[in-house]
Design a protein around this motif. Structure first.
Motif, PDB file in Angstrom:
ATOM      1  N   ARG A   4      15.661 -12.238 -33.706  1.00 25.22           N
ATOM      2  CA  ARG A   4      14.476 -11.423 -34.025  1.00 25.22           C
ATOM      3  C   ARG A   4      13.436 -11.584 -32.926  1.00 25.22           C
ATOM      4  O   ARG A   4      13.368 -12.626 -32.287  1.00 25.22           O
ATOM      5  CB  ARG A   4      13.892 -11.837 -35.370  1.00 25.22           C
ATOM      6  CG  ARG A   4      14.874 -11.599 -36.511  1.00 25.22           C
ATOM      7  CD  ARG A   4      14.201 -11.640 -37.861  1.00 25.22           C
ATOM      8  NE  ARG A   4      15.166 -11.336 -38.893  1.00 25.22           N
ATOM      9  CZ  ARG A   4      15.408 -10.129 -39.382  1.00 25.22           C
ATOM     10  NH1 ARG A   4      14.733  -9.098 -38.936  1.00 25.22           N
ATOM     11  NH2 ARG A   4      16.307  -9.946 -40.327  1.00 25.22           N
ATOM     12  N   ARG A   9      11.469  -8.187 -35.855  1.00 26.67           N
ATOM     13  CA  ARG A   9      12.486  -7.133 -35.855  1.00 26.67           C
ATOM     14  C   ARG A   9      13.816  -7.615 -35.290  1.00 26.67           C
ATOM     15  O   ARG A   9      13.862  -8.322 -34.291  1.00 26.67           O
ATOM     16  CB  ARG A   9      12.006  -5.923 -35.060  1.00 26.67           C
ATOM     17  CG  ARG A   9      10.790  -5.272 -35.675  1.00 26.67           C
ATOM     18  CD  ARG A   9      10.337  -4.054 -34.928  1.00 26.67           C
ATOM     19  NE  ARG A   9      10.167  -4.366 -33.504  1.00 26.67           N
ATOM     20  CZ  ARG A   9       9.906  -3.458 -32.582  1.00 26.67           C
ATOM     21  NH1 ARG A   9       9.772  -2.186 -32.912  1.00 26.67           N
ATOM     22  NH2 ARG A   9       9.767  -3.807 -31.318  1.00 26.67           N
ATOM     23  N   SER A  10      14.887  -7.187 -35.943  1.00 27.24           N
ATOM     24  CA  SER A  10      16.245  -7.465 -35.485  1.00 27.24           C
ATOM     25  C   SER A  10      16.703  -6.333 -34.563  1.00 27.24           C
ATOM     26  O   SER A  10      16.041  -5.294 -34.446  1.00 27.24           O
ATOM     27  CB  SER A  10      17.182  -7.557 -36.686  1.00 27.24           C
ATOM     28  OG  SER A  10      17.294  -6.272 -37.294  1.00 27.24           O
ATOM     29  N   ASP A  13      16.954  -3.272 -36.550  1.00 30.37           N
ATOM     30  CA  ASP A  13      15.633  -2.671 -36.764  1.00 30.37           C
ATOM     31  C   ASP A  13      15.193  -1.832 -35.563  1.00 30.37           C
ATOM     32  O   ASP A  13      14.674  -0.728 -35.730  1.00 30.37           O
ATOM     33  CB  ASP A  13      14.572  -3.744 -37.019  1.00 30.37           C
ATOM     34  CG  ASP A  13      14.787  -4.523 -38.300  1.00 30.37           C
ATOM     35  OD1 ASP A  13      15.412  -4.001 -39.251  1.00 30.37           O
ATOM     36  OD2 ASP A  13      14.315  -5.682 -38.350  1.00 30.37           O
TER      37      ASP A  13
END
Length: 126
Positions: A4, A9-10, A13
């Motif tokens: 992340r 956010r990944s 994402d």
């Protein structure tokens, strides 16, 4: 391995975020998601810079009407990761409406705490 960014956010994402930004030509969002050092290869084999990509969205030279995801692959790595997207799209390119299936491959790294695309290519998909 980076999972992340600083905003939580990944890779999954940010792949969703870049598609959403492309769909509405959100130049501000694209600016944050794309590295200044981007090397991107278009479907015709030409190299597209970040500035050229943002300008195409800003001026409406490139405009997506539809991005309908068919397949998504997320591949994390020590340095960042890679996303692969296959989608049916409707795009307006220099005033010409095109309906096709495309495959995007993007390499991502975290820079200044945020995921950014550093390398990529889009090719016709079958």
């Amino acid at each position: 391995m980076i999972s992340r960014d600083a905003s939580g956010r990944s890779l999954d994402d940010v792949e969703t975020a870049i598609q959403a930004a492309m769909l509405v030509s959100d130049v501000s969002a694209l600016d944050l998601l794309i590295s200044d050092d981007l090397i991107f290869i278009g479907p015709d084999g030409s190299q597209i810079s970040k500035a050229a990509d943002l300008d195409a969205h800003r001026t409406g030279t490139t405009r997506f009407e539809r991005i309908e995801e068919i397949e998504r692959e997320i591949v994390p790595s020590e340095a960042g990761g890679r996303t692969v997207l296959v989608a049916d799209v409707t795009i307006i390119d220099h005033g010409k409406r095109i309906e096709t299936r495309l495959r995007w491959e993007r390499s991502w790294t975290v820079a200044e705490g945020l995921w950014q695309v550093t390398r990529g290519r889009v090719t016709p998909a079958r």
